[in-house]
Design a protein around this motif. Structure first.
Motif, PDB file in Angstrom:
ATOM      1  N   MET A   1       9.963 105.010  18.346  1.00  0.00           N
ATOM      2  CA  MET A   1      10.135 103.352  18.486  1.00  0.00           C
ATOM      3  C   MET A   1       9.466 102.737  17.267  1.00  0.00           C
ATOM      4  SD  MET A   1       8.582 100.769  21.643  1.00  0.00           S
ATOM      5  CE  MET A   1       8.018  99.510  20.844  1.00  0.00           C
ATOM      6  N   SER A   2      10.354 101.910  16.692  1.00  0.00           N
ATOM      7  CA  SER A   2       9.753 101.370  15.461  1.00  0.00           C
ATOM      8  C   SER A   2       8.547 100.103  15.331  1.00  0.00           C
ATOM      9  CB  SER A   2      10.611 100.756  14.478  1.00  0.00           C
ATOM     10  OG  SER A   2      11.587  99.883  15.652  1.00  0.00           O
ATOM     11  N   ILE A   3       8.261  99.871  14.546  1.00  0.00           N
ATOM     12  CA  ILE A   3       6.975  98.946  14.423  1.00  0.00           C
ATOM     13  C   ILE A   3       7.557  98.164  14.395  1.00  0.00           C
ATOM     14  CG2 ILE A   3       5.217  97.664  12.797  1.00  0.00           C
ATOM     15  CD1 ILE A   3       4.640 100.511  12.383  1.00  0.00           C
ATOM     16  N   GLN A   4       7.579  96.308  14.981  1.00  0.00           N
ATOM     17  CA  GLN A   4       8.092  95.244  15.455  1.00  0.00           C
ATOM     18  C   GLN A   4       7.303  93.974  14.952  1.00  0.00           C
ATOM     19  OE1 GLN A   4      10.951  95.376  18.083  1.00  0.00           O
ATOM     20  NE2 GLN A   4      10.930  97.860  17.324  1.00  0.00           N
ATOM     21  N   ALA A   5       7.891  92.738  14.692  1.00  0.00           N
ATOM     22  CA  ALA A   5       7.431  91.641  13.933  1.00  0.00           C
ATOM     23  C   ALA A   5       6.249  91.289  15.538  1.00  0.00           C
ATOM     24  CB  ALA A   5       8.393  90.515  13.919  1.00  0.00           C
ATOM     25  N   ASN A   6       5.364  91.024  14.860  1.00  0.00           N
ATOM     26  CA  ASN A   6       4.644  90.526  15.151  1.00  0.00           C
ATOM     27  C   ASN A   6       3.608  90.621  15.721  1.00  0.00           C
ATOM     28  OD1 ASN A   6       4.982  88.021  14.569  1.00  0.00           O
ATOM     29  ND2 ASN A   6       6.288  87.392  15.877  1.00  0.00           N
ATOM     30  N   GLN A   7       3.256  92.903  15.809  1.00  0.00           N
ATOM     31  CA  GLN A   7       2.612  93.248  16.236  1.00  0.00           C
ATOM     32  C   GLN A   7       1.627  94.015  15.183  1.00  0.00           C
ATOM     33  OE1 GLN A   7       5.172  96.668  17.015  1.00  0.00           O
ATOM     34  NE2 GLN A   7       4.600  96.216  19.425  1.00  0.00           N
ATOM     35  N   ILE A   8      -0.015  93.930  15.300  1.00  0.00           N
ATOM     36  CA  ILE A   8      -0.695  93.750  14.623  1.00  0.00           C
ATOM     37  C   ILE A   8      -0.927  95.623  13.992  1.00  0.00           C
ATOM     38  CG2 ILE A   8      -3.489  94.198  14.103  1.00  0.00           C
ATOM     39  CD1 ILE A   8      -2.139  91.587  14.534  1.00  0.00           C
ATOM     40  N   VAL A   9      -1.101  95.895  12.341  1.00  0.00           N
ATOM     41  CA  VAL A   9      -0.992  97.455  12.248  1.00  0.00           C
ATOM     42  C   VAL A   9      -2.258  97.868  11.449  1.00  0.00           C
ATOM     43  CG1 VAL A   9       0.891  99.136  11.167  1.00  0.00           C
ATOM     44  CG2 VAL A   9       1.277  97.437  12.081  1.00  0.00           C
ATOM     45  N   SER A  10      -2.713  99.085  11.432  1.00  0.00           N
ATOM     46  CA  SER A  10      -4.095  99.504  10.973  1.00  0.00           C
ATOM     47  C   SER A  10      -3.296 100.815  10.518  1.00  0.00           C
ATOM     48  CB  SER A  10      -4.925  99.296  11.984  1.00  0.00           C
ATOM     49  OG  SER A  10      -5.615 100.664  11.275  1.00  0.00           O
ATOM     50  N   ILE A  11      -3.272 100.633   8.577  1.00  0.00           N
ATOM     51  CA  ILE A  11      -3.651 102.078   8.209  1.00  0.00           C
ATOM     52  C   ILE A  11      -4.179 102.358   6.871  1.00  0.00           C
ATOM     53  CG2 ILE A  11      -0.727 100.873   8.105  1.00  0.00           C
ATOM     54  CD1 ILE A  11      -0.547 100.507   5.448  1.00  0.00           C
ATOM     55  N   GLU A  12      -4.348 103.293   6.683  1.00  0.00           N
ATOM     56  CA  GLU A  12      -5.235 103.785   5.760  1.00  0.00           C
ATOM     57  C   GLU A  12      -4.270 103.971   4.129  1.00  0.00           C
ATOM     58  OE1 GLU A  12      -6.873 108.443   5.764  1.00  0.00           O
ATOM     59  OE2 GLU A  12      -8.767 106.325   6.072  1.00  0.00           O
ATOM     60  N   TYR A  13      -4.350 103.847   3.659  1.00  0.00           N
ATOM     61  CA  TYR A  13      -3.388 104.134   2.019  1.00  0.00           C
ATOM     62  C   TYR A  13      -4.185 104.201   0.886  1.00  0.00           C
ATOM     63  CZ  TYR A  13      -4.873  99.839   0.205  1.00  0.00           C
ATOM     64  OH  TYR A  13      -5.668  98.563  -0.522  1.00  0.00           O
ATOM     65  N   GLU A  14      -3.218 105.167   0.050  1.00  0.00           N
ATOM     66  CA  GLU A  14      -3.734 105.563  -1.287  1.00  0.00           C
ATOM     67  C   GLU A  14      -2.101 105.470  -2.230  1.00  0.00           C
ATOM     68  OE1 GLU A  14      -5.981 109.033  -3.353  1.00  0.00           O
ATOM     69  OE2 GLU A  14      -3.688 109.942  -3.621  1.00  0.00           O
ATOM     70  N   VAL A  15      -2.762 103.971  -3.382  1.00  0.00           N
ATOM     71  CA  VAL A  15      -1.164 104.255  -4.252  1.00  0.00           C
ATOM     72  C   VAL A  15      -1.760 104.418  -5.634  1.00  0.00           C
ATOM     73  CG1 VAL A  15      -2.140 101.639  -4.899  1.00  0.00           C
ATOM     74  CG2 VAL A  15       0.197 102.407  -4.889  1.00  0.00           C
ATOM     75  N   LYS A  16      -0.405 104.708  -6.049  1.00  0.00           N
ATOM     76  CA  LYS A  16      -0.427 105.777  -7.333  1.00  0.00           C
ATOM     77  C   LYS A  16       0.708 105.069  -8.256  1.00  0.00           C
ATOM     78  CE  LYS A  16      -2.530 109.988  -5.998  1.00  0.00           C
ATOM     79  NZ  LYS A  16      -1.968 111.783  -6.474  1.00  0.00           N
ATOM     80  N   ASP A  17      -0.213 105.325  -9.268  1.00  0.00           N
ATOM     81  CA  ASP A  17       1.399 104.552 -10.306  1.00  0.00           C
ATOM     82  C   ASP A  17       1.318 105.764 -11.556  1.00  0.00           C
ATOM     83  OD1 ASP A  17       2.014 103.651 -12.585  1.00  0.00           O
ATOM     84  OD2 ASP A  17       0.836 102.582 -13.623  1.00  0.00           O
ATOM     85  N   GLY A  18       2.003 107.066 -11.163  1.00  0.00           N
ATOM     86  CA  GLY A  18       2.235 108.272 -12.688  1.00  0.00           C
ATOM     87  C   GLY A  18       1.562 108.492 -11.081  1.00  0.00           C
ATOM     88  N   ASP A  19       0.194 109.199 -12.263  1.00  0.00           N
ATOM     89  CA  ASP A  19      -1.295 110.009 -11.319  1.00  0.00           C
ATOM     90  C   ASP A  19      -2.166 109.300 -11.363  1.00  0.00           C
ATOM     91  OD1 ASP A  19       0.530 112.580 -11.114  1.00  0.00           O
ATOM     92  OD2 ASP A  19       0.536 112.801 -13.429  1.00  0.00           O
ATOM     93  N   THR A  20      -1.639 107.994 -11.420  1.00  0.00           N
ATOM     94  CA  THR A  20      -3.389 107.353 -11.566  1.00  0.00           C
ATOM     95  C   THR A  20      -3.939 106.819 -10.023  1.00  0.00           C
ATOM     96  OG1 THR A  20      -3.282 107.698 -13.738  1.00  0.00           O
ATOM     97  CG2 THR A  20      -4.193 105.550 -12.891  1.00  0.00           C
ATOM     98  N   VAL A  21      -4.293 106.677  -9.251  1.00  0.00           N
ATOM     99  CA  VAL A  21      -4.716 105.740  -7.563  1.00  0.00           C
ATOM    100  C   VAL A  21      -5.325 104.667  -8.598  1.00  0.00           C
ATOM    101  CG1 VAL A  21      -6.422 105.722  -6.447  1.00  0.00           C
ATOM    102  CG2 VAL A  21      -5.650 108.228  -7.134  1.00  0.00           C
ATOM    103  N   VAL A  22      -4.396 103.364  -8.123  1.00  0.00           N
ATOM    104  CA  VAL A  22      -4.572 102.003  -8.439  1.00  0.00           C
ATOM    105  C   VAL A  22      -4.866 101.522  -6.524  1.00  0.00           C
ATOM    106  CG1 VAL A  22      -2.831 101.989 -10.310  1.00  0.00           C
ATOM    107  CG2 VAL A  22      -2.647 101.376  -7.594  1.00  0.00           C
ATOM    108  N   ASP A  23      -5.424 101.862  -5.979  1.00  0.00           N
ATOM    109  CA  ASP A  23      -6.481 101.496  -4.948  1.00  0.00           C
ATOM    110  C   ASP A  23      -6.060 102.950  -4.373  1.00  0.00           C
ATOM    111  OD1 ASP A  23      -7.146  99.233  -3.402  1.00  0.00           O
ATOM    112  OD2 ASP A  23      -5.422  98.124  -2.790  1.00  0.00           O
ATOM    113  N   SER A  24      -6.474 102.091  -2.699  1.00  0.00           N
ATOM    114  CA  SER A  24      -7.178 103.223  -1.855  1.00  0.00           C
ATOM    115  C   SER A  24      -7.559 102.583  -0.765  1.00  0.00           C
ATOM    116  CB  SER A  24      -7.440 104.680  -2.539  1.00  0.00           C
ATOM    117  OG  SER A  24      -7.599 105.414  -1.111  1.00  0.00           O
ATOM    118  N   ASN A  25      -7.970 103.540   0.549  1.00  0.00           N
ATOM    119  CA  ASN A  25      -9.051 102.465   1.394  1.00  0.00           C
ATOM    120  C   ASN A  25      -9.505 103.672   1.761  1.00  0.00           C
ATOM    121  OD1 ASN A  25      -6.849 102.401   2.881  1.00  0.00           O
ATOM    122  ND2 ASN A  25      -6.891 100.955   4.462  1.00  0.00           N
ATOM    123  N   VAL A  26      -8.839 104.439   1.411  1.00  0.00           N
ATOM    124  CA  VAL A  26      -8.667 106.150   2.634  1.00  0.00           C
ATOM    125  C   VAL A  26     -10.319 106.363   2.335  1.00  0.00           C
ATOM    126  CG1 VAL A  26      -9.045 108.893   1.958  1.00  0.00           C
ATOM    127  CG2 VAL A  26      -6.828 107.348   1.033  1.00  0.00           C
ATOM    128  N   GLY A  27     -11.203 106.565   3.668  1.00  0.00           N
ATOM    129  CA  GLY A  27     -12.250 107.057   4.012  1.00  0.00           C
ATOM    130  C   GLY A  27     -13.258 105.754   3.956  1.00  0.00           C
TER     131      GLY A  27
END
Length: 169
Positions: A1-27
């Motif tokens: 089932m897909s996430i719907q508009a106006n639902q509250i979502v919680s995620i953990e993420y890491e974002v990279k630009d190439g091999d460089t981590v530019v942001d993360s909330n892991v842990g």
């Protein structure tokens, strides 16, 4: 089932630009937002829409769906004396207040004798970003959350300020 508009979502993420981590909330604390309200970049929202709770996946977000393409005209020469007391360096990120009162982030591109060239492009503009995301939870918003657009988890505790200087507390 897909996430719907106006639902509250919680995620953990890491974002990279190439091999460089530019942001993360892991842990750390999860990112909690109301889906469909533009609270996260569009490409990431599009990428998680069909992810079930507990799933981890990689989502490549192109510049147009992230922080946009680089706008070569988004620069301004400013008199150097407006930076009195700041030890300027090329590549330095500065924060100020825009005409609309919102916080504006700029990057110092050039320093001349009398002027400073600043760039208003987001530091990640023009970059394809790789997000590694885990969907922690999805729930329906309460009536108050739906009206305000702010998840209960993101509201300041009683007596606290939201930190924006808006006077809310």
């Amino acid at each position: 089932m897909s996430i719907q508009a106006n639902q509250i979502v919680s995620i953990e993420y890491e974002v990279k630009d190439g091999d460089t981590v530019v942001d993360s909330n892991v842990g750390g604390a999860p990112l909690i937002f109301m889906f469909g309200k533009g609270q996260i970049i569009q490409g990431l929202e599009n990428g998680i829409v069909n992810m079930p709770v507990g799933e981890k996946g990689d989502i490549l977000v192109q510049p147009a769906d992230a922080y946009g393409e680089i706008n070569e005209e988004a620069t301004q020469e400013v008199p150097k004396d407006q930076f009195a007391g700041i030890d300027l360096a090329i590549g330095m990120t500065l924060y100020g207040q825009g005409e609309d009162g919102a916080t504006t982030q700029v990057i110092v591109k050039e320093i001349a004798e009398e002027t400073v060239l600043i760039d208003f492009n987001h530091p990640l503009a023009g970059k394809a970003l790789m997000f590694t995301v885990t969907v922690n939870s999805v729930r329906d918003a309460s009536a108050e959350e739906a009206a305000s657009g702010v998840p209960a988890e993101n509201k300041p505790a009683e007596g606290e300020s939201c930190g924006t200087g808006c006077g809310c507390h």
